[in-house]
Motif scaffolding. Structure first.
Motif, PDB file in Angstrom:
ATOM      1  N   PRO A   1      -0.993  -5.071  10.676  1.00 15.71           N
ATOM      2  CA  PRO A   1      -1.922  -4.619   9.637  1.00 15.71           C
ATOM      3  C   PRO A   1      -1.596  -3.172   9.247  1.00 15.71           C
ATOM      4  CG  PRO A   1      -3.105  -5.486  11.552  1.00 15.71           C
ATOM      5  CD  PRO A   1      -1.674  -5.345  11.946  1.00 15.71           C
ATOM      6  N   LEU A   2      -1.406  -2.939   7.951  1.00 16.42           N
ATOM      7  CA  LEU A   2      -1.010  -1.620   7.461  1.00 16.42           C
ATOM      8  C   LEU A   2      -1.946  -1.135   6.367  1.00 16.42           C
ATOM      9  CD1 LEU A   2       2.853  -2.100   7.049  1.00 16.42           C
ATOM     10  CD2 LEU A   2       1.653  -0.989   8.940  1.00 16.42           C
ATOM     11  N   ARG A   3      -2.005   0.174   6.237  1.00 17.11           N
ATOM     12  CA  ARG A   3      -2.689   0.836   5.114  1.00 17.11           C
ATOM     13  C   ARG A   3      -1.607   1.606   4.363  1.00 17.11           C
ATOM     14  NH1 ARG A   3      -6.958   3.602   7.377  1.00 17.11           N
ATOM     15  NH2 ARG A   3      -8.360   1.964   6.704  1.00 17.11           N
ATOM     16  N   VAL A   4      -1.431   1.269   3.086  1.00 20.46           N
ATOM     17  CA  VAL A   4      -0.395   1.885   2.263  1.00 20.46           C
ATOM     18  C   VAL A   4      -1.069   2.652   1.130  1.00 20.46           C
ATOM     19  CG1 VAL A   4       1.583   1.455   0.762  1.00 20.46           C
ATOM     20  CG2 VAL A   4       1.228   0.034   2.788  1.00 20.46           C
ATOM     21  N   THR A   5      -0.767   3.924   1.019  1.00 22.80           N
ATOM     22  CA  THR A   5      -1.199   4.718  -0.119  1.00 22.80           C
ATOM     23  C   THR A   5      -0.022   4.753  -1.079  1.00 22.80           C
ATOM     24  OG1 THR A   5      -2.612   6.051   1.312  1.00 22.80           O
ATOM     25  CG2 THR A   5      -2.106   6.948  -0.857  1.00 22.80           C
ATOM     26  N   PHE A   6      -0.278   4.462  -2.345  1.00 26.07           N
ATOM     27  CA  PHE A   6       0.833   4.332  -3.279  1.00 26.07           C
ATOM     28  C   PHE A   6       0.495   4.897  -4.644  1.00 26.07           C
ATOM     29  CE2 PHE A   6      -1.810   0.685  -3.919  1.00 26.07           C
ATOM     30  CZ  PHE A   6      -1.693   0.337  -5.248  1.00 26.07           C
ATOM     31  N   THR A   7       1.553   5.123  -5.417  1.00 24.31           N
ATOM     32  CA  THR A   7       1.428   5.566  -6.797  1.00 24.31           C
ATOM     33  C   THR A   7       1.990   4.466  -7.690  1.00 24.31           C
ATOM     34  OG1 THR A   7       1.760   7.856  -6.119  1.00 24.31           O
ATOM     35  CG2 THR A   7       2.081   7.353  -8.440  1.00 24.31           C
ATOM     36  N   PRO A   8       1.161   3.894  -8.550  1.00 28.88           N
ATOM     37  CA  PRO A   8       1.685   2.890  -9.476  1.00 28.88           C
ATOM     38  C   PRO A   8       2.399   3.573 -10.639  1.00 28.88           C
ATOM     39  CG  PRO A   8      -0.648   3.203  -9.856  1.00 28.88           C
ATOM     40  CD  PRO A   8      -0.272   4.092  -8.697  1.00 28.88           C
ATOM     41  N   SER A   9       3.409   2.914 -11.161  1.00 31.09           N
ATOM     42  CA  SER A   9       4.086   3.477 -12.333  1.00 31.09           C
ATOM     43  C   SER A   9       4.663   2.343 -13.171  1.00 31.09           C
ATOM     44  CB  SER A   9       5.188   4.457 -11.912  1.00 31.09           C
ATOM     45  OG  SER A   9       6.177   3.792 -11.166  1.00 31.09           O
ATOM     46  N   ALA A  10       4.907   2.635 -14.428  1.00 31.50           N
ATOM     47  CA  ALA A  10       5.528   1.683 -15.340  1.00 31.50           C
ATOM     48  C   ALA A  10       6.594   2.414 -16.135  1.00 31.50           C
ATOM     49  CB  ALA A  10       4.478   1.078 -16.268  1.00 31.50           C
ATOM     50  N   ARG A  11       7.669   1.692 -16.439  1.00 31.92           N
ATOM     51  CA  ARG A  11       8.751   2.264 -17.226  1.00 31.92           C
ATOM     52  C   ARG A  11       9.174   1.233 -18.273  1.00 31.92           C
ATOM     53  NH1 ARG A  11       8.960   2.974 -12.506  1.00 31.92           N
ATOM     54  NH2 ARG A  11      10.106   3.896 -10.881  1.00 31.92           N
ATOM     55  N   SER A  12       9.786   1.720 -19.312  1.00 36.16           N
ATOM     56  CA  SER A  12      10.268   0.809 -20.348  1.00 36.16           C
ATOM     57  C   SER A  12      11.771   1.002 -20.533  1.00 36.16           C
ATOM     58  CB  SER A  12       9.548   1.070 -21.669  1.00 36.16           C
ATOM     59  OG  SER A  12       9.876   2.352 -22.163  1.00 36.16           O
ATOM     60  N   PHE A  13      12.390  -0.010 -21.097  1.00 31.04           N
ATOM     61  CA  PHE A  13      13.783   0.101 -21.516  1.00 31.04           C
ATOM     62  C   PHE A  13      13.947  -0.751 -22.764  1.00 31.04           C
ATOM     63  CE2 PHE A  13      13.777  -3.685 -18.935  1.00 31.04           C
ATOM     64  CZ  PHE A  13      14.689  -4.535 -19.540  1.00 31.04           C
TER      65      PHE A  13
END
Length: 138
Positions: free
Chosen positions: A72-84
């Motif tokens: 069992p883990l706790r992950v802190t993350f940053t969402p991001s989106a990119r285009s091409f």
């Protein structure tokens, strides 16, 4: 627009770890590592659901690799989106969840250790006393 450094931690069990990419930076000469991993969690429909993360950095990847599957883990993350833009001139988007920190969840016992056992008097607090039962007037 609001500034977002990371979202709230996400919790699940380690389900899969992909191939580890690693090398040495041509610019700095420092070693680097990168990996993709997946957590499984129970969604709002009480079904297994999955979320993928990417993690970069030698220390973070090594920490991830120290956990066996199902941890069992706790992950802190940053969402991001990119285009091409592809060769046909179409703009395509893709997203990623970049892990900032990965930590094991503390296994809870039957009773939360932050609270005293039932029936224990807390120092400095008056003892609990039951109130007399309400009697309906005759």
């Amino acid at each position: 627009m609001p500034v977002v450094n990371a979202v709230s931690p996400f919790e699940g069990r380690l389900y899969w770890v992909g191939d580890i990419r690693e090398g040495v930076s041509q610019t700095t000469g420092n070693a680097w590592k990168q990996a993709t991993f997946v957590l499984v969690y129970t969604n709002h429909q009480m079904q297994d659901a999955y979320i993928a993360f990417s993690v970069s950095g030698v220390d973070r990847v090594n920490k991830l690799l120290s956990f066996p599957l199902s941890t069992p883990l706790r992950v802190t993350f940053t969402p991001s989106a990119r285009s091409f833009t592809n060769q046909q001139g179409e703009t395509k988007w893709f997203g990623s969840n970049d892990a900032v920190s990965i930590n094991p969840l503390q296994q809870n016992t039957a009773q939360n250790p932050g609270y005293p056992q039932q029936g224990t008097q807390i120092p400095g607090q008056p003892a609990f006393q039951t109130q007399p039962q309400f009697q309906q007037p005759a």
